[in-house]
Write an enzyme that holds these catalytic residues in place. Structure first.
Site, short mmCIF file in Angstrom:
data_model
loop_
_atom_site.label_atom_id
_atom_site.label_comp_id
_atom_site.label_asym_id
_atom_site.label_seq_id
_atom_site.Cartn_x
_atom_site.Cartn_y
_atom_site.Cartn_z
N CYS A 123 0.62 -1.13 0.18
CA CYS A 123 0.06 -0.18 0.17
C CYS A 123 1.02 1.26 -0.04
O CYS A 123 1.55 1.77 -0.98
CB CYS A 123 -0.85 0.12 1.16
SG CYS A 123 -2.32 0.97 0.94
N HIS A 231 -3.47 -5.11 0.25
CA HIS A 231 -2.81 -5.82 1.81
C HIS A 231 -3.05 -6.85 1.92
O HIS A 231 -3.87 -7.83 2.78
CB HIS A 231 -3.83 -4.80 3.17
CG HIS A 231 -3.66 -3.42 3.13
ND1 HIS A 231 -2.61 -3.03 4.20
CD2 HIS A 231 -4.22 -2.33 2.53
CE1 HIS A 231 -2.87 -1.76 4.09
NE2 HIS A 231 -3.47 -1.30 3.10
N GLU A 233 -1.20 -8.63 4.20
CA GLU A 233 -0.94 -9.29 5.46
C GLU A 233 -2.32 -9.76 5.88
O GLU A 233 -1.95 -10.34 7.06
CB GLU A 233 -0.37 -8.18 6.32
CG GLU A 233 -1.30 -7.03 6.62
CD GLU A 233 -1.27 -6.08 5.49
OE1 GLU A 233 -1.73 -4.72 5.79
OE2 GLU A 233 -1.08 -6.07 4.30
#
Length: 268
Positions: A123, A231, A233
């Protein structure tokens, strides 16, 4: 199954510096923070030791970080890269800034590219990579004709905010296509800004349906430089798109650590 992956050196896990963000806790206490999901992805999927970095040149230097860490996770964050870093004037549309983070991450990225030291950009980190190498950003993607709103939904649970929202199509036979084993994947989207002019060495390897760049790497870089606008994660261990990305990053950090240990052993 052991919840720490096995991609490590014989001596210790590779160290991944997680770029921290400045936050104010309880409306008065300044902290450098990193999301738990970043540490989970680094430890459980990449197989590395997560270390949150206070991204402020008063406390750390790029040289120290390069020496300490085997790789870097360039995290997302609410503040944006200051437009002066890519030759533009600040406007209200550019949002909030973190000039201390700019002062650490931008030279850090350039040094990693030169040395071949691995990093994974997420990001804001994705945008930092483009700016660090000479590219520019749009302050607000949703204001551009024909673009969708890529921002995080304002309401709902975290699971709803990080839900998969649009496909990303990769270059046929490109780096991301080969890594993912598919020409198109579904991703979340939680960003306001995006790449306007890519830096000369930036290869845009994946796009959203509206043409927004979503996956990049640095051309002719000697190390791992993959970066994504989404994202990964979130649910990194269970998501079929996130897992190979973090696994490959962890292997690159392990390779760097192993090579560095070899140099140290030879010198000894």
């Amino acid at each position: 199954m052991n919840d720490i992956a096995t991609c490590r050196t014989p001596d210790r896990r590779p160290v991944v510096g997680i770029i921290g963000n400045m936050n104010i806790l309880n409306a008065e206490y300044a902290v450098h923070a990193g999301g738990v999901m970043n540490s989970e992805a680094v430890a459980q999927v990449a197989g590395c030791l997560p270390l949150i970095i206070p991204s402020d040149p008063r406390f750390v230097s790029v040289a120290e970080l390069l020496d300490l860490c085997d790789g870097f996770l360039l995290t997302g964050g609410r503040p944006n890269v200051h437009p002066s870093e890519y030759g533009e004037e600040e406007t209200p549309a550019h949002g909030d800034f973190d000039r201390c983070r700019d002062a650490i991450t931008l030279p850090l990225i350039r040094a990693c590219v030169e040395r071949g030291q691995p990093f994974l950009g997420i990001c804001r980190g994705f945008q930092e990579v483009n700016v660090a190498l000479g590219g520019t950003l749009y302050p607000e993607i949703r204001d551009l004709p024909g673009r969708m709103n890529h921002r995080m939904p304002p309401d709902g649970s975290l699971a709803e905010k990080f839900a998969l929202r649009h496909p990303v199509r990769f270059t046929e036979g490109g780096v991301f296509h080969r890594l993912m084993g598919a020409p198109e994947v579904m991703t979340n989207t939680l960003h306001g800004q995006g790449i306007a002019r890519p830096a000369t060495r930036i290869v845009i390897d994946g796009h959203a349906p509206d043409g927004t760049p979503e996956a990049i790497y640095v051309r002719d870089a000697p190390g791992f430089t993959l970066s994504v606008q989404w994202h990964p994660e979130w649910n990194a261990a269970g998501d079929p798109v996130s897992r190979p990305l973090f696994t490959a990053f962890g292997q690159a950090a392990a390779d760097w650590a192993r090579a560095r240990r070899g140099v140290v052993a030879l010198r000894a």
